[in-house]
Design a protein around this motif. Structure first.
Motif, mmCIF file in Angstrom:
data_model
loop_
_atom_site.group_PDB
_atom_site.id
_atom_site.type_symbol
_atom_site.label_atom_id
_atom_site.label_comp_id
_atom_site.label_asym_id
_atom_site.label_seq_id
_atom_site.Cartn_x
_atom_site.Cartn_y
_atom_site.Cartn_z
ATOM 1 N N GLN A 194 0.808 -1.216 0.000
ATOM 2 C CA GLN A 194 0.000 0.000 0.000
ATOM 3 C C GLN A 194 0.843 1.269 0.000
ATOM 4 O O GLN A 194 0.313 2.380 -0.104
ATOM 5 N N ASP A 195 2.158 1.133 0.134
ATOM 6 C CA ASP A 195 3.021 2.308 0.192
ATOM 7 C C ASP A 195 3.148 2.986 -1.161
ATOM 8 O O ASP A 195 3.236 2.326 -2.207
ATOM 9 N N GLN A 196 3.190 4.295 -1.116
ATOM 10 C CA GLN A 196 3.378 5.090 -2.323
ATOM 11 C C GLN A 196 4.871 5.228 -2.618
ATOM 12 O O GLN A 196 5.702 4.974 -1.752
ATOM 13 N N ASP A 256 8.318 8.885 5.019
ATOM 14 C CA ASP A 256 7.784 9.345 3.733
ATOM 15 C C ASP A 256 8.645 10.494 3.219
ATOM 16 O O ASP A 256 8.792 11.523 3.891
#
Length: 328
Positions: free
Chosen positions: A220-222, A249
């Motif tokens: 799910q990480d961008q 992030d």
């Protein structure tokens, strides 16, 4: 006074303690509640810490976050930047544009150690040395100046071993925290492979706490986002072997998000669908316990209400410590 204590004091005068005179352990927050909880309440003053792991695992990001928290307490910080990676942009990103944050770029290893010791004597609470792999003695540096093919793999380890008593004495006496940032390397001298860290066994033995950091990219990480996996491999001040996850992030540690995730695990925040609510067990009394829809909006709410955030941080750390058996 016991006969043993009388006998020893008559000969040695100092360096002797009993239960009522031995100094108590003081801790300071890292600014990351999950890391504070895993450490037993924060970084212990007067101790040496090693943070190690592979490249791009989040070591420097976590160190700069710890530095930012110290500056917020109006403490002074010395960052020994041997890799010469600190820039004006990174100081701005971490809100470290202050005279209380000093960056030093020494020419050789002994000078870096002397800088750290002098800073501790001057009252500096946090000293970060980044990185051990660049902590080369002057003799090795001079050798490289005249011969680029010269080799001295054990240089940092030998220097640390030679100076370890001097380092530990000054750090303990002045109640500073000395953090060594280290890297993981392939162990080429072992036929079975494996990994090693520069600094040898001297650094491992000298440190009260060794924190290993690796990273993973979740589905799910961008892009630009990682989740640092932290494990406290050695802890002489609390139970070793504990760990946590720290989201990072774009190079910034998401402290509030880490706090919310820990609070959810401990039952201090409850989830109903996408909404997050303060649980009555948190002890925080609000007319509306709703924090927000999704972790991002809940993070905004806590950042805009620092008193609630601080109370929740203390609850997370205390709740975690209560359920962990102390095994020092």
């Amino acid at each position: 006074m016991s006969e043993l204590l009388k006998l020893l004091q008559a000969k040695y005068k100092t360096g002797l303690y009993t239960h009522d005179t031995i100094p108590s352990l003081e801790r300071v927050s890292t600014g990351i509640s999950t890391l504070d909880a895993s450490l037993g309440g924060g970084l212990p003053l007067g101790r040496i810490i090693e943070i190690f792991g592979p490249e791009s695992a989040g070591k420097s990001s976590i160190c700069l976050t710890i530095a930012r928290e110290a500056v917020r307490r109006e403490e002074t910080v010395l960052y020994v930047d041997l890799e010469k990676t600190i820039s004006a942009e990174s100081l701005e990103m971490y809100d470290l544009q202050t005279e209380n944050f000093v960056v030093a770029r020494p020419n050789y290893g002994e000078q870096a150690i002397d800088l750290a010791i002098d800073a501790a004597v001057a009252g500096c609470q946090l000293i970060i040395v980044d990185t051990v792999a660049m902590l080369l003695p002057k003799s090795v540096q001079d050798k490289f100046e005249s011969d680029s093919e010269a080799r001295d793999v054990a240089g940092p380890a030998a220097m640390i071993n030679r100076l370890k008593n001097k380092i530990t004495d000054h750090i303990e006496y002045n109640k500073s925290v000395l953090v060594f940032v280290n890297q993981i390397r392939d162990n080429l001298s072992n036929m079975h492979g494996g990994i090693s860290t520069p600094g040898g066994h001297a650094l491992k033995h000298m440190c009260s706490i060794r924190i290993r950091i690796t990273h993973a990219v979740k589905k799910q990480d961008q892009p630009g986002r990682i989740t640092s996996q932290v494990k406290i491999e050695k802890n002489k001040t609390f139970t070793p072997g504990l760990g946590c996850e720290i989201p990072i992030d774009s190079g910034l540690v998401q402290c509030t998000e880490a706090l919310i995730l820990a609070a959810v695990d401990l039952g201090l925040i409850t989830k109903k669908g996408a909404w997050l609510y303060l649980d009555p067990r948190s002890g925080i009394d609000l007319e509306d316990s709703k924090l927000g829809q999704g972790i991002t909006k809940a993070s905004y709410f806590l950042d805009e209400h620092p008193n609630i955030k601080e109370t929740l941080q203390n609850k997370v750390v205390d709740s975690f410590i209560k359920v962990v058996p102390v095994n020092v």
